[in-house]
Scaffold this motif. Sequence first.
Motif, PDB file in Angstrom:
ATOM      1  N   TRP A  64      -4.503  11.055 -39.276  1.00  0.00           N
ATOM      2  CA  TRP A  64      -4.669  12.406 -39.823  1.00  0.00           C
ATOM      3  C   TRP A  64      -5.799  12.419 -40.846  1.00  0.00           C
ATOM      4  N   LEU A  65      -5.819  11.422 -41.721  1.00  0.00           N
ATOM      5  CA  LEU A  65      -6.877  11.320 -42.725  1.00  0.00           C
ATOM      6  C   LEU A  65      -8.246  11.229 -42.072  1.00  0.00           C
ATOM      7  N   GLN A  66      -8.369  10.350 -41.097  1.00  0.00           N
ATOM      8  CA  GLN A  66      -9.647  10.183 -40.422  1.00  0.00           C
ATOM      9  C   GLN A  66     -10.125  11.483 -39.792  1.00  0.00           C
ATOM     10  N   ARG A  69     -11.281  14.163 -42.452  1.00  0.00           N
ATOM     11  CA  ARG A  69     -12.491  13.770 -43.167  1.00  0.00           C
ATOM     12  C   ARG A  69     -13.756  14.037 -42.361  1.00  0.00           C
ATOM     13  N   GLN A  70     -13.611  14.415 -41.109  1.00  0.00           N
ATOM     14  CA  GLN A  70     -14.769  14.814 -40.316  1.00  0.00           C
ATOM     15  C   GLN A  70     -15.293  16.178 -40.739  1.00  0.00           C
ATOM     16  N   TRP A  71     -14.449  16.967 -41.453  1.00  0.00           N
ATOM     17  CA  TRP A  71     -14.879  18.326 -41.742  1.00  0.00           C
ATOM     18  C   TRP A  71     -14.458  18.866 -43.095  1.00  0.00           C
ATOM     19  N   THR A  72     -13.726  18.126 -43.908  1.00  0.00           N
ATOM     20  CA  THR A  72     -13.380  18.625 -45.239  1.00  0.00           C
ATOM     21  C   THR A  72     -13.299  17.483 -46.246  1.00  0.00           C
ATOM     22  N   GLU A  73     -13.651  17.796 -47.488  1.00  0.00           N
ATOM     23  CA  GLU A  73     -13.577  16.817 -48.580  1.00  0.00           C
ATOM     24  C   GLU A  73     -12.438  17.154 -49.544  1.00  0.00           C
ATOM     25  N   VAL A  74     -11.458  17.929 -49.095  1.00  0.00           N
ATOM     26  CA  VAL A  74     -10.331  18.268 -49.965  1.00  0.00           C
ATOM     27  C   VAL A  74      -9.689  16.983 -50.482  1.00  0.00           C
ATOM     28  N   PRO A  75      -9.365  16.896 -51.780  1.00  0.00           N
ATOM     29  CA  PRO A  75      -8.741  15.675 -52.319  1.00  0.00           C
ATOM     30  C   PRO A  75      -7.390  15.406 -51.671  1.00  0.00           C
ATOM     31  N   VAL A  76      -7.135  14.148 -51.340  1.00  0.00           N
ATOM     32  CA  VAL A  76      -5.879  13.744 -50.715  1.00  0.00           C
ATOM     33  C   VAL A  76      -5.261  12.601 -51.513  1.00  0.00           C
ATOM     34  N   ILE A  77      -4.012  12.799 -51.940  1.00  0.00           N
ATOM     35  CA  ILE A  77      -3.234  11.736 -52.570  1.00  0.00           C
ATOM     36  C   ILE A  77      -2.185  11.288 -51.564  1.00  0.00           C
ATOM     37  N   VAL A  78      -2.247  10.027 -51.182  1.00  0.00           N
ATOM     38  CA  VAL A  78      -1.256   9.478 -50.264  1.00  0.00           C
ATOM     39  C   VAL A  78      -0.003   9.112 -51.044  1.00  0.00           C
ATOM     40  N   ILE A  79       1.149   9.543 -50.523  1.00  0.00           N
ATOM     41  CA  ILE A  79       2.447   9.169 -51.091  1.00  0.00           C
ATOM     42  C   ILE A  79       3.197   8.424 -50.003  1.00  0.00           C
ATOM     43  N   SER A  80       3.425   7.133 -50.214  1.00  0.00           N
ATOM     44  CA  SER A  80       3.952   6.341 -49.102  1.00  0.00           C
ATOM     45  C   SER A  80       4.946   5.288 -49.570  1.00  0.00           C
ATOM     46  N   ALA A  81       5.883   4.972 -48.669  1.00  0.00           N
ATOM     47  CA  ALA A  81       6.812   3.862 -48.915  1.00  0.00           C
ATOM     48  C   ALA A  81       6.202   2.536 -48.510  1.00  0.00           C
ATOM     49  N   ARG A  82       5.007   2.568 -47.924  1.00  0.00           N
ATOM     50  CA  ARG A  82       4.329   1.346 -47.506  1.00  0.00           C
ATOM     51  C   ARG A  82       3.670   0.697 -48.723  1.00  0.00           C
ATOM     52  N   HIS A  83       4.161  -0.476 -49.089  1.00  0.00           N
ATOM     53  CA  HIS A  83       3.687  -1.132 -50.311  1.00  0.00           C
ATOM     54  C   HIS A  83       2.588  -2.156 -50.046  1.00  0.00           C
ATOM     55  N   GLY A  84       2.304  -2.453 -48.768  1.00  0.00           N
ATOM     56  CA  GLY A  84       1.329  -3.485 -48.458  1.00  0.00           C
ATOM     57  C   GLY A  84      -0.069  -3.116 -48.897  1.00  0.00           C
ATOM     58  N   GLU A  85      -0.800  -4.112 -49.377  1.00  0.00           N
ATOM     59  CA  GLU A  85      -2.167  -3.877 -49.843  1.00  0.00           C
ATOM     60  C   GLU A  85      -3.043  -3.348 -48.716  1.00  0.00           C
ATOM     61  N   GLN A  86      -2.828  -3.845 -47.494  1.00  0.00           N
ATOM     62  CA  GLN A  86      -3.657  -3.421 -46.373  1.00  0.00           C
ATOM     63  C   GLN A  86      -3.496  -1.935 -46.078  1.00  0.00           C
ATOM     64  N   ASP A  87      -2.263  -1.411 -46.201  1.00  0.00           N
ATOM     65  CA  ASP A  87      -2.044   0.022 -45.985  1.00  0.00           C
ATOM     66  C   ASP A  87      -2.812   0.851 -47.006  1.00  0.00           C
ATOM     67  N   LYS A  88      -2.781   0.392 -48.249  1.00  0.00           N
ATOM     68  CA  LYS A  88      -3.488   1.119 -49.309  1.00  0.00           C
ATOM     69  C   LYS A  88      -4.996   1.072 -49.090  1.00  0.00           C
ATOM     70  N   VAL A  89      -5.512  -0.105 -48.770  1.00  0.00           N
ATOM     71  CA  VAL A  89      -6.951  -0.250 -48.539  1.00  0.00           C
ATOM     72  C   VAL A  89      -7.392   0.613 -47.364  1.00  0.00           C
ATOM     73  N   GLN A  90      -6.595   0.594 -46.290  1.00  0.00           N
ATOM     74  CA  GLN A  90      -6.941   1.377 -45.107  1.00  0.00           C
ATOM     75  C   GLN A  90      -6.960   2.871 -45.414  1.00  0.00           C
ATOM     76  N   ALA A  91      -5.961   3.332 -46.181  1.00  0.00           N
ATOM     77  CA  ALA A  91      -5.916   4.756 -46.530  1.00  0.00           C
ATOM     78  C   ALA A  91      -7.130   5.160 -47.357  1.00  0.00           C
ATOM     79  N   LEU A  92      -7.505   4.316 -48.313  1.00  0.00           N
ATOM     80  CA  LEU A  92      -8.671   4.619 -49.145  1.00  0.00           C
ATOM     81  C   LEU A  92      -9.946   4.581 -48.315  1.00  0.00           C
ATOM     82  N   ASP A  93     -10.032   3.623 -47.399  1.00  0.00           N
ATOM     83  CA  ASP A  93     -11.205   3.557 -46.512  1.00  0.00           C
ATOM     84  C   ASP A  93     -11.276   4.776 -45.603  1.00  0.00           C
ATOM     85  N   ASN A  94     -10.123   5.320 -45.247  1.00  0.00           N
ATOM     86  CA  ASN A  94     -10.086   6.483 -44.354  1.00  0.00           C
ATOM     87  C   ASN A  94     -10.338   7.798 -45.077  1.00  0.00           C
TER      88      ASN A  94
END
Length: 223
Positions: A64-66, A69-94
């Motif tokens: 959804w994030l990806q 981001r093709q058409w809007t720069e609206v700020p997005v705060i991810v709220i997730s139960a996923r605590h893994g560093e990779q999930d966080k890095v991927q979300a920020l990269d997306n």
Amino acid sequence: MAETILVLEDDPAMQSFLVTLLKTHQHPVVSFSEGLLAMQHLVSQRVDLVLLDLGLADLDGQSWLQQIRQWTEVPVIVISARHGEQDKVQALDNGANDYVTKPFSANELMARVRANLRKTQHQAQVFAFGEVQLDPVLHRVIKAGAEVHLTKTEFQLLLLLMRHVDQVLTHNFVLSQVWGKAYIDRPEYVRVHMAQLRQKLEDNPAAPTFLKTEPGVGYRLKV
């Protein structure tokens, strides 16, 4: 005017908590449990910030994030139960602006909301000019009520121009965004596809009203 916040969360209890919290702080709120419906709302309505849960029922939050981001720069705060560093890095990269893991305190979340609203001034998305309308979710272009078939590249080029209305986009900027950095210094790619867009969307392609050339520099969508 208070900033409008979109909540995209498929857990009813968490969605109810977030909506109540935001309304307590005087924010207008719209809430969804399905990603596609939330995207469709973003296309047509003003939203100043999104709270996004990654675990959606109809599609993955990262996807959804990806897509948005093709058409809007609206700020997005991810709220997730996923605590893994990779999930966080991927979300920020997306394209996420911030990441909060559950459980979290109401005070922490609101502080992050305020910080992200301060950093990003809302810019309305323009998805229409003249008789042309573009739907970035359904990937459809309509002119004077009739659907216009665009190739994938033509659609991406048009969407880029519509995201930067009345801004001059250099050849190399367009090439890097639509074709990739490997195509830098190949302006003929842009010229060919702009000519095709004009044939499909302008009433007089030889003297375009909207899809303007900036000689020696690039192109601009004038509205």
